[in-house]
Write a protein that holds these residues in place. Structure first.
Motif, PDB file in Angstrom:
ATOM      1  N   THR A 265      24.151 -21.157  68.047  1.00 12.25           N
ATOM      2  CA  THR A 265      23.159 -20.388  68.786  1.00 12.25           C
ATOM      3  C   THR A 265      23.533 -20.478  70.260  1.00 12.25           C
ATOM      4  OG1 THR A 265      21.616 -22.220  69.176  1.00 12.25           O
ATOM      5  CG2 THR A 265      21.325 -20.948  67.135  1.00 12.25           C
ATOM      6  N   GLN A 284      15.738 -20.057  76.628  1.00 10.75           N
ATOM      7  CA  GLN A 284      15.457 -18.831  75.872  1.00 10.75           C
ATOM      8  C   GLN A 284      16.638 -18.537  74.954  1.00 10.75           C
ATOM      9  OE1 GLN A 284      13.902 -15.403  78.114  1.00 10.75           O
ATOM     10  NE2 GLN A 284      13.850 -16.736  79.924  1.00 10.75           N
ATOM     11  N   THR A 285      16.344 -18.064  73.751  1.00 11.86           N
ATOM     12  CA  THR A 285      17.410 -17.748  72.798  1.00 11.86           C
ATOM     13  C   THR A 285      18.079 -16.424  73.166  1.00 11.86           C
ATOM     14  OG1 THR A 285      16.286 -18.917  71.019  1.00 11.86           O
ATOM     15  CG2 THR A 285      17.966 -17.312  70.387  1.00 11.86           C
ATOM     16  N   VAL A 287      21.380 -15.564  71.615  1.00  9.72           N
ATOM     17  CA  VAL A 287      21.895 -15.161  70.305  1.00  9.72           C
ATOM     18  C   VAL A 287      21.344 -16.137  69.279  1.00  9.72           C
ATOM     19  CG1 VAL A 287      23.923 -14.756  68.869  1.00  9.72           C
ATOM     20  CG2 VAL A 287      24.017 -14.239  71.323  1.00  9.72           C
ATOM     21  N   SER A 288      20.660 -15.615  68.259  1.00  6.90           N
ATOM     22  CA  SER A 288      20.069 -16.458  67.220  1.00  6.90           C
ATOM     23  C   SER A 288      21.162 -17.087  66.349  1.00  6.90           C
ATOM     24  CB  SER A 288      19.128 -15.630  66.349  1.00  6.90           C
ATOM     25  OG  SER A 288      18.103 -15.042  67.132  1.00  6.90           O
ATOM     26  N   GLU A 303      23.456  -8.172  69.273  1.00  6.58           N
ATOM     27  CA  GLU A 303      22.741  -9.376  68.828  1.00  6.58           C
ATOM     28  C   GLU A 303      22.013 -10.095  69.965  1.00  6.58           C
ATOM     29  OE1 GLU A 303      26.349  -8.704  66.230  1.00  6.58           O
ATOM     30  OE2 GLU A 303      25.900  -8.701  68.386  1.00  6.58           O
ATOM     31  N   ASN A 305      19.331 -11.149  72.513  1.00  4.42           N
ATOM     32  CA  ASN A 305      17.877 -11.060  72.357  1.00  4.42           C
ATOM     33  C   ASN A 305      17.084 -11.070  73.662  1.00  4.42           C
ATOM     34  OD1 ASN A 305      18.040 -11.118  69.498  1.00  4.42           O
ATOM     35  ND2 ASN A 305      18.290 -13.341  69.535  1.00  4.42           N
TER      36      ASN A 305
END
Length: 342
Positions: A265, A284-285, A287-288, A303, A305
Motif C-alpha cells: 500500500t 491518507q491512502t 494506493v490501496s 488506482e 485514491n
C-alpha cells in the motif's frame, strides 16, 4: 565534527550530491600516482586486498598521491576537482580514509564553485570548510555552513596522501528552467531532493536506493528487508522534494524474483512534524492494498485514491510482509515555492 551521530544524521537526512549514480565525478587532480581520483565517488567504503601489488606498489581502492618531497609543486597540498552529480547546498562532508593507515593526509579543506559549463583556470573558488585535521582509517565527518548552491568541489589534502571515498551531503537544487509549464516531476527522486528518512528494516540495503533516477543494476541496488517471522509488515518513509500532488506511482521490483513483496500500500501526508512514525500521523491512502509481482515495473494511475489537488510532503511505502523493491517513483505537480531551485 567526527562521530557516528553526525554520520547517521548526514546519511539519513541528506543526499550524497557526489553519488556516482547521480552523475558525481572526479574530474582532475594534482597527482594520482598510486591510485586514481575516480575511486572517490564509488559506492561503499573501499576494500583492501592484502598483498596485492601493482607497478606503483600496494593496490589501494581510493585516491592516493605521491609523497610530496622529491617532486615539484606550486602548492603545499594536493587537490582534486569533483563535479557534483546534481547541484545543491552542501551541509556536510565525509572524508573516508578507510584502509589508509600509514598514508592518510594530515588535514583537508574543501572549496566550492558554481559553474555553468566546465571548470577553468579562472574559476572562482570559495572555501566552505577550512583546513581541518583528519585521522587515518576513519570516517572524518565535518559540518559545512554554506547557504549557496554549488556545482563543483575542490578537495585539498595536506600535504599529500590518500583516502578511500569522499561524500558531500546536502540538498539538491532543481533547475526550474528544465521543466516546461505543467510538466510533472518525480517528487521522490533523489535528483530533485527526495530523501529516505525512516524504515522498519534495512538489513540488506537502504531505502535511499529506491529514489535513484537510474534503473536498479542488481538486487543490492534497491531496498530489501530481512524475512519477517511475526505478523507485522515492513515500511519506508520518503520525504518528497517539495510539497506536491500525486498523480502517478511506479513500483519497480526489478531483479527481485524470489524475494519481492507479496503486496503493498502507499500512504501520504502533508506535515512538518519530525516524529513521522508516531501513531497519530494522519496518513491518507494513495494506493490501496495491491499485489506485486517479480522483476517488473508496476504503474498506477487510475488506482490513485486522493484528489488531484491534494498536496503532500511525505509518502510511506508499506510492503507485506517483507522483501525487496528496486525503485519508487512519485509523479506529481510541485509547489515550486517549496523546492530548492537554482
Amino acid at each position: 565534527m567526527n562521530n557516528n551521530e553526525t554520520d547517521n544524521r548526514l546519511s539519513s537526512q541528506y543526499i550524497d550530491l557526489l553519488d556516482e549514480r547521480l552523475g558525481g565525478k572526479a574530474l582532475s587532480c594534482s597527482d594520482q600516482w598510486f591510485a586514481p581520483c575516480s575511486n572517490l565517488v564509488k559506492a561503499g567504503r573501499g576494500v583492501f586486498k592484502e598483498g596485492h601489488f601493482v607497478d606503483t606498489g600496494q593496490w589501494m581502492d581510493g585516491w592516493e598521491s605521491r609523497r610530496s618531497y622529491g617532486r615539484k609543486r606550486d602548492l603545499d597540498y594536493d587537490w582534486c576537482v569533483l563535479r557534483l552529480g546534481v547541484p545543491g547546498r552542501v551541509v556536510g562532508v565525509d572524508v573516508d580514509t578507510n584502509h589508509f593507515r600509514g598514508n592518510a593526509p594530515e588535514a583537508i579543506s574543501v572549496q566550492a564553485a558554481s559553474v555553468q559549463g566546465v571548470v577553468t583556470e579562472d574559476t572562482e573558488w570559495t572555501e566552505i570548510l577550512s583546513k581541518s585535521s583528519t585521522e587515518a582509517h576513519s570516517q572524518n565527518l565535518f559540518d559545512v555552513n554554506s547557504k549557496r548552491n554549488w556545482t563543483h568541489l575542490r578537495l585539498c589534502i595536506y600535504p599529500d596522501g590518500g583516502m578511500a571515498r569522499f561524500r558531500a551531503y546536502g540538498i539538491p537544487a532543481v533547475d526550474k528552467g528544465q521543466f516546461f509549464l505543467g510538466e510533472p516531476m518525480d517528487l521522490a527522486s533523489a535528483r530533485f531532493g527526495g530523501r529516505g528518512l525512516l524504515c522498519s528494516d534495512m538489513f540488506y540495503s537502504a531505502p535511499s536506493n529506491l529514489l535513484m533516477p537510474t534503473f536498479g543494476k542488481n538486487m543490492g541496488d534497491g531496498w530489501e528487508t530481512r524475512r519477517r517471522r511475526d505478523q507485522a509488515n515492513d515500511w519506508a518513509i520518503v520525504k518528497l522534494a517539495g510539497v506536491g500532488s500525486i498523480r502517478k506511482v511506479v513500483i519497480d521490483t526489478a531483479h527481485f524474483k524470489g524475494n519481492f513483496p507479496d503486496r503493498f500500500t502507499l500512504e501520504a501526508v502533508n506535515t512538518d512534524r519530525k516524529d513521522l512514525n508516531a501513531q497519530d500521523i494522519p496518513w491518507q491512502t494513495v494506493v490501496s492494498e495491491t499485489p506485486l509481482y517479480a522483476d517488473q515495473e508496476h504503474v498506477f494511475v487510475s488506482e490513485i485514491n486522493v484528489p488531484e489537488d491534494a498536496q503532500f510532503t511525505h509518502v510511506r511505502l508499506n510492503i507485506f510482509p517483507d522483501g525487496g523493491v528496486s525503485r519508487l517513483r512519485i509523479f506529481g505537480y510541485p509547489d515550486w515555492e517549496t523546492v530548492n531551485v537554482l
